[in-house]
Design a protein around this motif. Structure first.
Motif, PDB file in Angstrom:
ATOM      1  N   PRO A 161       0.831  -1.206   0.000  1.00  0.00           N
ATOM      2  CA  PRO A 161       0.000   0.000   0.000  1.00  0.00           C
ATOM      3  C   PRO A 161       0.869   1.261   0.000  1.00  0.00           C
ATOM      4  CG  PRO A 161      -0.695  -1.548   1.702  1.00  0.00           C
ATOM      5  CD  PRO A 161       0.649  -1.993   1.221  1.00  0.00           C
ATOM      6  N   ARG A 162       0.589   2.177  -0.916  1.00  0.00           N
ATOM      7  CA  ARG A 162       1.320   3.431  -0.980  1.00  0.00           C
ATOM      8  C   ARG A 162       0.429   4.632  -0.691  1.00  0.00           C
ATOM      9  NH1 ARG A 162       6.284   3.487  -3.759  1.00  0.00           N
ATOM     10  NH2 ARG A 162       7.434   1.637  -3.094  1.00  0.00           N
ATOM     11  N   SER A 163      -0.855   4.391  -0.498  1.00  0.00           N
ATOM     12  CA  SER A 163      -1.789   5.471  -0.193  1.00  0.00           C
ATOM     13  C   SER A 163      -2.822   4.945   0.786  1.00  0.00           C
ATOM     14  CB  SER A 163      -2.480   5.975  -1.465  1.00  0.00           C
ATOM     15  OG  SER A 163      -3.381   4.992  -1.959  1.00  0.00           O
ATOM     16  N   LEU A 164      -3.598   5.847   1.355  1.00  0.00           N
ATOM     17  CA  LEU A 164      -4.648   5.420   2.275  1.00  0.00           C
ATOM     18  C   LEU A 164      -5.713   4.616   1.535  1.00  0.00           C
ATOM     19  CD1 LEU A 164      -4.829   8.675   4.393  1.00  0.00           C
ATOM     20  CD2 LEU A 164      -4.077   6.430   5.199  1.00  0.00           C
ATOM     21  N   GLU A 165      -6.032   4.997   0.321  1.00  0.00           N
ATOM     22  CA  GLU A 165      -6.986   4.216  -0.465  1.00  0.00           C
ATOM     23  C   GLU A 165      -6.448   2.810  -0.721  1.00  0.00           C
ATOM     24  OE1 GLU A 165      -9.918   2.547  -2.635  1.00  0.00           O
ATOM     25  OE2 GLU A 165     -10.017   4.268  -1.284  1.00  0.00           O
ATOM     26  N   ASP A 166      -5.135   2.685  -0.860  1.00  0.00           N
ATOM     27  CA  ASP A 166      -4.537   1.357  -1.055  1.00  0.00           C
ATOM     28  C   ASP A 166      -4.780   0.443   0.138  1.00  0.00           C
ATOM     29  OD1 ASP A 166      -3.575   2.077  -3.529  1.00  0.00           O
ATOM     30  OD2 ASP A 166      -1.504   2.363  -2.862  1.00  0.00           O
ATOM     31  N   VAL A 167      -4.864   1.017   1.342  1.00  0.00           N
ATOM     32  CA  VAL A 167      -5.160   0.194   2.519  1.00  0.00           C
ATOM     33  C   VAL A 167      -6.562  -0.396   2.385  1.00  0.00           C
ATOM     34  CG1 VAL A 167      -5.499   0.191   5.021  1.00  0.00           C
ATOM     35  CG2 VAL A 167      -3.612   1.506   4.011  1.00  0.00           C
ATOM     36  N   ALA A 168      -7.514   0.446   2.001  1.00  0.00           N
ATOM     37  CA  ALA A 168      -8.891  -0.032   1.837  1.00  0.00           C
ATOM     38  C   ALA A 168      -8.985  -1.065   0.722  1.00  0.00           C
ATOM     39  CB  ALA A 168      -9.817   1.152   1.551  1.00  0.00           C
ATOM     40  N   SER A 185       3.724  10.025   4.567  1.00  0.00           N
ATOM     41  CA  SER A 185       3.611  11.374   4.009  1.00  0.00           C
ATOM     42  C   SER A 185       2.171  11.678   3.626  1.00  0.00           C
ATOM     43  CB  SER A 185       4.528  11.521   2.793  1.00  0.00           C
ATOM     44  OG  SER A 185       4.680  12.883   2.431  1.00  0.00           O
ATOM     45  N   LYS A 186       1.428  10.667   3.175  1.00  0.00           N
ATOM     46  CA  LYS A 186       0.020  10.863   2.847  1.00  0.00           C
ATOM     47  C   LYS A 186      -0.791  11.142   4.112  1.00  0.00           C
ATOM     48  CE  LYS A 186       1.450   9.672  -1.205  1.00  0.00           C
ATOM     49  NZ  LYS A 186       1.164   8.382  -1.830  1.00  0.00           N
ATOM     50  N   VAL A 187      -0.387  10.545   5.232  1.00  0.00           N
ATOM     51  CA  VAL A 187      -1.049  10.821   6.505  1.00  0.00           C
ATOM     52  C   VAL A 187      -0.776  12.262   6.932  1.00  0.00           C
ATOM     53  CG1 VAL A 187      -1.162  10.204   8.947  1.00  0.00           C
ATOM     54  CG2 VAL A 187      -0.997   8.410   7.217  1.00  0.00           C
ATOM     55  N   ILE A 188       0.465  12.699   6.763  1.00  0.00           N
ATOM     56  CA  ILE A 188       0.802  14.091   7.088  1.00  0.00           C
ATOM     57  C   ILE A 188      -0.075  15.040   6.288  1.00  0.00           C
ATOM     58  CG2 ILE A 188       2.629  15.845   6.924  1.00  0.00           C
ATOM     59  CD1 ILE A 188       4.652  13.575   7.477  1.00  0.00           C
ATOM     60  N   ALA A 189      -0.237  14.756   5.002  1.00  0.00           N
ATOM     61  CA  ALA A 189      -1.073  15.605   4.147  1.00  0.00           C
ATOM     62  C   ALA A 189      -2.538  15.561   4.577  1.00  0.00           C
ATOM     63  CB  ALA A 189      -0.933  15.168   2.694  1.00  0.00           C
TER      64      ALA A 189
END
Length: 299
Positions: A133-140, A201-205
């Motif tokens: 996973p590289r993004s939060l959507e990737d986790v889902a 970094s996506k979490v920071i954003a």
């Protein structure tokens, strides 16, 4: 939604459940993993080995915990995962131990597991799915895909929907807040951080922060103290190795010209809440968002 539409919604959910169950029982499963490889399973996996702690956690979250028959060291969440047979560490997998468990699916970690080991498992005829996973959507979407592979689509669907809903709430609350220049510190020796492609970094954003090292080419680069001083972050967030705040975080107080030090914006988040690619990363995000709000209040 008015009350008159609720029965219709309930029927839709029941229809979805029935459709997912039928699909799991009869259809061949074809997915493309995060290494770009197509994987085919004639039926949902019943014996799964996890080669990364975050993968173990994702499998349990997707409702497939009872199908996991082995995992690597540090697969410690949920508690049931600690009782699984261990097959070495993510970077030194015991291939004989994996094969002895007779898995019909191995779920691996793209940047954590050695490619040669995964090739050897594939050569033994064991299906390997690579997760990254590289993004939060990737986790889902990882939850949904693992649910398909394990035949637990309904549980995985609900877990993914809950994750997306919580992410949207955080985005709505914090995403448009005044930006906070943030340095995320993985470790002190060597001094390591994350670039803009990293999930952290996506979490920071998500929290309205700006990663001061987003532009570096490496996913988890090593930086120097002078580079941190030159970037002059307003907040420094560290993880460390466990539940305790690392002592080295407070060493930044020695640099009184650093804005984060001047304002007392030296924050800690336990690594398992922000460095694992699992639904719990939103627990870490909630803490980070609150910390960046503190930084804004100290301006």
């Amino acid at each position: 939604m008015s009350l008159c539409f609720r029965p219709r919604a309930a029927l839709a959910i029941l229809a979805l459940s029935a459709g997912l169950a039928a699909s799991a029982a009869h259809a061949e499963i074809v997915v493309t993993d995060d290494a770009g490889r197509q994987l085919r399973l004639a039926a949902p996996a019943k014996r799964i080995v996890s080669l990364a702690p975050h993968v173990t956690e994702l499998l349990f979250a997707a409702g497939a915990g009872d199908k996991v028959v082995g995992a690597v060291n540090y697969s410690d969440y949920p508690e049931a995962a600690t009782r699984l047979p261990q097959v070495g560490g993510y970077n030194n997998v015991d291939l004989e131990a994996v094969a002895a468990l007779k898995p019909d699916l191995v779920v691996a970690w793209k940047t954590g597991n050695r490619g040669g080991n995964l090739d050897r498992l594939s050569a033994l005829g064991i299906p390997v799915y690579v997760n990254e996973p590289r993004s939060l959507e990737d986790v889902a979407s990882s939850l949904e895909t693992l649910g398909r592979l394990a035949g637990t689509q309904l549980s995985a669907f609900h877990a993914a929907a809950a994750f997306r809903e919580r992410q949207a709430m955080l985005q709505k609350r914090y995403g448009q807040r005044p930006p906070v220049r943030t340095f995320y510190q993985i470790w002190n020796q060597p001094l390591m951080t994350v670039n803009g492609e990293h999930l952290i970094s996506k979490v920071i954003a998500l929290c309205g922060g700006e990663n001061v090292f987003a532009g570096l080419p490496q996913l988890a680069p090593t930086v120097g103290t002078e580079a941190v001083l030159a970037a002059n972050p307003e907040a420094i967030v560290a993880s460390g190795m466990g539940e305790a705040r690392p002592e080295w975080l407070d060493q930044w107080k020695n640099w009184d010209r650093l804005t984060a030090s001047q304002r007392g914006n030296l924050f800690f988040i336990p690594p398992e809440l922000i460095q694992r690619h699992t639904p719990r990363i939103l627990d870490g995000a909630s803490r980070l968002c609150a910390q960046l709000e503190e930084a804004r209040a100290r301006r």
